[in-house]
Design a protein around this motif. Structure first.
Motif, PDB file in Angstrom:
ATOM      1  N   GLU A 126       0.816  -1.218  -0.109  1.00 51.14           N
ATOM      2  CA  GLU A 126       0.010   0.064   0.161  1.00 51.14           C
ATOM      3  C   GLU A 126       0.778   1.357   0.075  1.00 51.14           C
ATOM      4  O   GLU A 126       0.478   2.210  -0.589  1.00 51.14           O
ATOM      5  N   SER A 138       1.172   3.898  -3.377  1.00 52.39           N
ATOM      6  CA  SER A 138       0.738   5.035  -3.030  1.00 52.39           C
ATOM      7  C   SER A 138       1.734   6.230  -3.460  1.00 52.39           C
ATOM      8  O   SER A 138       1.641   7.233  -4.095  1.00 52.39           O
ATOM      9  N   MET A 170      -6.399  -0.685  -4.589  1.00 54.05           N
ATOM     10  CA  MET A 170      -5.745   0.733  -5.262  1.00 54.05           C
ATOM     11  C   MET A 170      -6.034   1.081  -6.673  1.00 54.05           C
ATOM     12  O   MET A 170      -5.319   2.009  -6.890  1.00 54.05           O
ATOM     13  N   ARG A 202      -5.928   4.577  -7.898  1.00 54.13           N
ATOM     14  CA  ARG A 202      -4.927   5.318  -7.883  1.00 54.13           C
ATOM     15  C   ARG A 202      -4.174   5.584  -9.144  1.00 54.13           C
ATOM     16  O   ARG A 202      -3.485   6.558  -9.115  1.00 54.13           O
TER      17      ARG A 202
END
Length: 497
Positions: A191, A195, A226, A229
């Protein structure tokens, strides 16, 4: 394994992993030493200037896999201006394209035994980079240790280094073990890694395809969670990563990962959209699986290396089917004009991904033409039909041959053999006409100047219409003698009033 939400502590490779290294892999470590003349020379210059240098990332990974090439990646505590000062007197050429991100590139020729080799070298200052929640460009900050630099890398197998010139192996995140296990994990929690740079999620799919590695479960879970993203990453970076995936040895493996994790929904939504539902009343071929098979078969027909235009055309050739699907009264499923719709969709998607106009034109044209062969049925092709097929394909004809042959995925051996024979016949006809008529340069028998002279007119729309008429005659009937062409032109002009 550490909890996916926690930063794992750096670990040393376990003894069993070392034992898993085959003698071939052990010998591959010598690949690191094979580049010693150029690497040691460069490292000595950095040391003399008071800086450290290490071979890093993919170069170390590829050396351990026995596939190290002439591209070498180094990391250093020297800032870019210091790197430039060190490499300029030493390198044969220097470029500063990536200097905003701490990277200096250079080229150096060196002897490897009796062989002279040219190395492409990148030296990057220890760094950390991350996106904020709104920016489409990463923010770069410099670090002071190779360990800090390694933790920011995408995967543990790319987070190994060899300090030079002492050749000290540095592996704080167990990359050697993961390399032996053929698994992709992130040095930090996935993560955190994704990110920092969401493009790493696409890199996971790309490396799985390039290296035939498995993606660790916690990494897959993070990719699914995610996927949105990826929208923060520029279209150009997404395109470049997609190209690397498609040009790999096993692109289908990487594409499945993009689809299964939801990343494809954000970067190439036309692919997952081909997973059309089927039921017992309206059975039809699974368009998604069919397209992946066509891609694999097209790759099998490549000559002269990977062909990105062909591969994308194979992948996208049926993307128009979901929009054109109709359930007929007799229970069949039809996709009328899906090639035309698909060509427009391909053009729109590839343009959004910032491909060049010429590239977009080639791929979308192949999508548009991929059914043309089947439109002629199994009967004898007329000379006129062959000429038009060649004219419409133009320089894409060799690729169209491969795409059309790849598009046969039927398990009915008799049907597949019949289609192959039919296409063999078409290629023979093309070769025969080519020998007689130079099909690759089909032109009317009179040019624009000839037309104006015969008709006694100046430049204007009529010349264009006359040229088009003569071209149609050329395609329909083949070459004409000049007198015949002049007579045909005068006859046409008279009909125009």
């Amino acid at each position: 394994m550490p909890n996916a939400n926690e930063d794992p502590q750096p670990r040393t490779p376990a003894q069993p992993a070392k034992e898993q290294l085959s003698s071939a892999q052990r010998r591959a470590v010598s690949e690191l030493l094979r580049v010693s003349p150029v690497a040691d020379d460069l490292a000595s210059r950095f040391r003399d200037a008071g800086f450290r240098l290490a071979l890093v990332g993919g170069s170390v990974r590829d050396a351990l896999l026995g596939r190290l090439g002439n591209d070498l990646d180094f990391t250093t505590d020297a800032r870019p201006e210091d790197v430039l000062r060190i490499v300029r007197p030493w390198a044969d050429a220097v470029w500063e394209v990536g200097i905003a991100f701490g990277t200096v590139g250079c080229q150096k020729k060196s002897r490897d035994g009796g062989e002279k080799r040219t190395f492409q070298i990148e030296v990057t200052t220890y760094r950390s980079e991350a996106y904020d929640r709104t920016s489409r460009k990463p923010e770069v900050s410099y670090g002071d240790s190779v360990e800090d630099d390694l933790v920011r890398r995408d995967f543990t197998v790319n987070a190994m280094a060899v300090a030079l010139p002492e050749k000290e192996f540095i592996d704080p995140h167990g990359g050697l073990e993961d390399l032996a296990l053929k698994v992709l994990r992130t040095p930090a929690a996935p993560e955190t890694s994704f990110s920092d740079d969401p493009l790493r999620m696409m890199r996971a799919a790309r490396f799985a395809a390039q290296l035939d590695f498995t993606v660790a479960d916690e990494v897959l879970d993070a990719m699914k969670a995610m996927a949105d993203r990826i929208g923060i990453v520029s279209a150009e970076r997404v395109r470049d990563e997609l190209n690397k995936l498609l040009l790999s040895d096993r692109p289908v493996k990487g594409l499945r990962l993009l689809v299964d994790t939801g990343l494809a929904d954000r970067v190439l939504p036309e692919i997952p959209a081909m997973r059309l539902e089927r039921d017992e009343h309206h059975r039809h071929k699974d368009v998604y699986e069919h397209s992946l098979t066509v891609l694999e078969q097209a790759i099998g027909l490549e000559d002269g290396g990977p062909d990105l235009v062909l591969r994308l055309a194979a992948l996208l050739h049926d993307i128009g089917k979901p929009r054109t699907r109709r359930f007929e009264k007799d229970g069949r499923v039809s996709f009328h004009h899906h090639e035309v719709v698909g060509a427009k969709m391909a053009k729109k998607r590839l343009t959004a991904l910032k491909y060049s106009n010429e590239f977009v034109k080639d791929v979308s044209r192949l999508v548009e033409l991929h059914l043309r062969f089947h439109g002629y049925g199994t009967g004898e092709w007329t000379d006129s039909a062959v000429r038009r097929y060649v004219r419409d394909a133009g320089p894409l004809l060799p690729r169209l041959h491969k795409l059309t042959r790849s598009d046969c995925t039927t398990r009915n051996r008799r049907k597949a053999d019949a289609l192959a024979r039919a296409y063999d016949g078409l290629e023979e006809r093309i070769a025969q006409l080519q020998e007689r008529e130079r099909l690759d340069a089909i032109r009317p028998d009179l040019n624009g100047n000839d037309i104006m002279e015969v008709l006694g007119v100046g430049p204007g729309p009529m010349v264009g219409r006359a040229y088009k008429h003569l071209l149609e005659l050329r395609l329909e009937h083949g070459p004409m003698e000049r007198d015949e062409a002049v007579a045909a032109l005068k006859e046409w002009a008279a009909s125009q009033g």
